[in-house]
Write an enzyme that holds these catalytic residues in place. Structure first.
Site, PDB file in Angstrom:
ATOM      1  N   ASP A 147      -0.966 -63.878  -6.071  1.00 30.55           N
ATOM      2  CA  ASP A 147      -0.442 -62.846  -5.182  1.00 30.55           C
ATOM      3  C   ASP A 147       0.161 -63.549  -3.974  1.00 30.55           C
ATOM      4  O   ASP A 147      -0.566 -64.027  -3.100  1.00 30.55           O
ATOM      5  CB  ASP A 147      -1.591 -61.908  -4.761  1.00 30.55           C
ATOM      6  CG  ASP A 147      -1.114 -60.808  -3.818  1.00 30.55           C
ATOM      7  OD1 ASP A 147       0.090 -60.761  -3.506  1.00 30.55           O
ATOM      8  OD2 ASP A 147      -1.955 -59.989  -3.397  1.00 30.55           O
ATOM      9  N   TRP A 178      -9.458 -70.369  -4.280  1.00 31.28           N
ATOM     10  CA  TRP A 178     -10.239 -69.760  -5.352  1.00 31.28           C
ATOM     11  C   TRP A 178      -9.662 -70.213  -6.678  1.00 31.28           C
ATOM     12  O   TRP A 178      -8.502 -70.638  -6.756  1.00 31.28           O
ATOM     13  CB  TRP A 178     -10.268 -68.244  -5.223  1.00 31.28           C
ATOM     14  CG  TRP A 178      -9.016 -67.515  -5.599  1.00 31.28           C
ATOM     15  CD1 TRP A 178      -7.894 -67.392  -4.837  1.00 31.28           C
ATOM     16  CD2 TRP A 178      -8.775 -66.796  -6.808  1.00 31.28           C
ATOM     17  NE1 TRP A 178      -6.968 -66.646  -5.500  1.00 31.28           N
ATOM     18  CE2 TRP A 178      -7.474 -66.245  -6.718  1.00 31.28           C
ATOM     19  CE3 TRP A 178      -9.528 -66.542  -7.954  1.00 31.28           C
ATOM     20  CZ2 TRP A 178      -6.916 -65.474  -7.725  1.00 31.28           C
ATOM     21  CZ3 TRP A 178      -8.964 -65.776  -8.952  1.00 31.28           C
ATOM     22  CH2 TRP A 178      -7.675 -65.254  -8.831  1.00 31.28           C
ATOM     23  N   ASP A 232      -3.278 -71.915  -1.190  1.00 23.14           N
ATOM     24  CA  ASP A 232      -2.148 -71.521  -0.366  1.00 23.14           C
ATOM     25  C   ASP A 232      -1.615 -72.754   0.362  1.00 23.14           C
ATOM     26  O   ASP A 232      -2.344 -73.723   0.571  1.00 23.14           O
ATOM     27  CB  ASP A 232      -2.581 -70.474   0.669  1.00 23.14           C
ATOM     28  CG  ASP A 232      -2.835 -69.113   0.025  1.00 23.14           C
ATOM     29  OD1 ASP A 232      -2.283 -68.865  -1.070  1.00 23.14           O
ATOM     30  OD2 ASP A 232      -3.569 -68.299   0.617  1.00 23.14           O
ATOM     31  N   TRP A 245      -5.972 -67.870   2.260  1.00 20.75           N
ATOM     32  CA  TRP A 245      -6.841 -69.033   2.097  1.00 20.75           C
ATOM     33  C   TRP A 245      -6.501 -70.148   3.079  1.00 20.75           C
ATOM     34  O   TRP A 245      -7.102 -71.217   3.047  1.00 20.75           O
ATOM     35  CB  TRP A 245      -6.801 -69.532   0.652  1.00 20.75           C
ATOM     36  CG  TRP A 245      -7.467 -68.571  -0.275  1.00 20.75           C
ATOM     37  CD1 TRP A 245      -6.864 -67.662  -1.087  1.00 20.75           C
ATOM     38  CD2 TRP A 245      -8.880 -68.375  -0.458  1.00 20.75           C
ATOM     39  NE1 TRP A 245      -7.802 -66.912  -1.762  1.00 20.75           N
ATOM     40  CE2 TRP A 245      -9.052 -67.344  -1.397  1.00 20.75           C
ATOM     41  CE3 TRP A 245     -10.011 -68.974   0.087  1.00 20.75           C
ATOM     42  CZ2 TRP A 245     -10.309 -66.896  -1.799  1.00 20.75           C
ATOM     43  CZ3 TRP A 245     -11.254 -68.535  -0.317  1.00 20.75           C
ATOM     44  CH2 TRP A 245     -11.397 -67.509  -1.252  1.00 20.75           C
ATOM     45  N   TYR A 295       0.411 -68.533   6.648  1.00 18.82           N
ATOM     46  CA  TYR A 295       0.606 -68.613   5.198  1.00 18.82           C
ATOM     47  C   TYR A 295       2.080 -68.822   4.866  1.00 18.82           C
ATOM     48  O   TYR A 295       2.950 -68.132   5.396  1.00 18.82           O
ATOM     49  CB  TYR A 295       0.098 -67.328   4.540  1.00 18.82           C
ATOM     50  CG  TYR A 295       0.521 -67.186   3.095  1.00 18.82           C
ATOM     51  CD1 TYR A 295      -0.117 -67.911   2.093  1.00 18.82           C
ATOM     52  CD2 TYR A 295       1.582 -66.353   2.740  1.00 18.82           C
ATOM     53  CE1 TYR A 295       0.278 -67.800   0.773  1.00 18.82           C
ATOM     54  CE2 TYR A 295       1.984 -66.240   1.418  1.00 18.82           C
ATOM     55  CZ  TYR A 295       1.334 -66.955   0.440  1.00 18.82           C
ATOM     56  OH  TYR A 295       1.737 -66.860  -0.866  1.00 18.82           O
ATOM     57  N   THR A 304       2.110 -70.080  -2.309  1.00 21.88           N
ATOM     58  CA  THR A 304       0.909 -70.349  -3.113  1.00 21.88           C
ATOM     59  C   THR A 304       1.271 -71.213  -4.321  1.00 21.88           C
ATOM     60  O   THR A 304       2.302 -70.989  -4.961  1.00 21.88           O
ATOM     61  CB  THR A 304       0.298 -69.020  -3.609  1.00 21.88           C
ATOM     62  OG1 THR A 304       0.057 -68.178  -2.486  1.00 21.88           O
ATOM     63  CG2 THR A 304      -1.016 -69.248  -4.341  1.00 21.88           C
TER      64      THR A 304
END
Lengths: 173, 152
Positions: A73, A98, A117, A149, A158, A161
């Site tokens: 995401d 994760w 990230d 993250w 951010y 990813t």
């Protein structure tokens, strides 16, 4: 090398004296055509076409349908100057992350994917994907992909990813 | 697009000492379960991360078996006790981590965790994880001479 010159000079003169030009041309033609029919051995590469036929190419790693992005995401780093497993220059990989699993359709195996990230630059804004296979709701924070993250990094901003393979989901691996 | 939630780090760390939890089917070896449930924060090699307060497992966790309460503590931290793994899988994972990351610090004849023990400990969650950590690490210093008081 003199003997070599002499040899061919002698032979050439013999042929010229004993054979008409038309005959010589006909024989030469037979030789060329015959060789082509009997020995079609010009080298050409068949490997490429075989390889191409054997593998079905799936979506590339800038597409949200790329198999490793099954629970990603955010913005895909391959569209932001990074790669599928490394952050773009000028950003820093998140210190916490994760890990989920995605199945590679090419071999049917499950792989462990680390969705780190990349942090320290404003949002990339390219190739936004939102796939949520086996991702869980927020009360399971460790496997919730709406989390930023970058929270443990010096800069929490951010950027994008990545989806790095960190293992194979072999049940007995 | 959904905004990414800027979750406060301490909240995450306190509730997820090991960011456990992948609610998918969790069959597999202890190593696989470690990668899936713990490595996100503790890192693939168990070294943790000092700055955000993620404890280093390497060369440390074996010591916890040397004092009363330490053994329980390892299985009661939220990451272990609240994981979606079964009692059996959690016991195997704990045993694997002890050998993998802290074999040198283990007592001479370490007692392995059993599924039963994990089940019992899960029924007694820690009300205050940090308080218990301080109690256990104080005891480690007094009785064993190992100083793991700094957090992480």
């Amino acid at each position: 090398m003199k003997w070599f010159d002499d040899f061919f000079e002698t032979k050439t003169r013999q042929v010229a004296q004993s054979m008409s030009r038309r005959n010589a041309l006909a024989r030469l033609g037979n030789l060329l055509v015959g060789t082509a029919l009997v020995l079609p051995v010009l080298p050409f590469d068949r490997v490429g076409s075989h390889a191409h036929a054997a593998t079905k190419k799936g979506p590339d790693d800038t597409s949200c349908d790329y198999w490793r992005y099954c629970a990603l995401d955010g913005f895909v780093c391959t569209c932001c100057g990074g790669t599928v497993s490394s952050c773009p220059p000028g950003t820093e990989v998140s210190k916490v992350t994760w890990v989920g699993t995605c199945r590679n359709p090419a071999n049917g195996k499950d792989y462990l994917i680390s969705y780190n990230d990349c942090c320290g630059a404003t949002m990339c804004g390219q190739c936004f994907c939102n796939k949520n296979e086996r991702e869980r709701p927020a009360y399971r924070m460790g496997v919730h992909n709406d989390i930023n993250w970058c929270m443990s990094n010096a800069s929490n901003t951010y950027h994008c990813t990545v989806a790095a393979i960190v293992g194979v989901g072999d049940p007995k691996g | 697009m959904r905004e990414k939630l800027p979750l406060p780090l301490p909240l995450l760390l306190l509730t997820l000492a090991c960011p456990v939890v992948f609610a998918a089917q969790s069959v597999g070896s202890p190593r696989l379960n470690f990668v899936l449930h713990c490595a996100g924060c503790h890192a693939m090699d168990g070294s943790g991360n000092n700055a955000p307060g993620i404890p280093n497992l390497r060369g440390t966790i074996g010591n916890f078996l040397k004092v009363e309460g330490g053994r329980d503590y390892l299985a009661q931290v939220p990451g272990a006790s609240q994981s979606p793994l079964s009692d059996q899988e959690t016991a195997e994972l704990l045993n694997w981590m002890l050998r993998e990351f802290s074999a040198k610090e283990l007592p001479a004849t370490p007692k392995l965790y059993s599924a039963d023990e994990v089940r019992q400990l899960r029924r007694r969650p820690l009300a205050d994880v940090m308080k218990r950590r301080i109690e256990v690490t104080d005891k480690l210093l007094r009785e064993v001479g190992v100083d793991l008081r700094s957090y992480p």
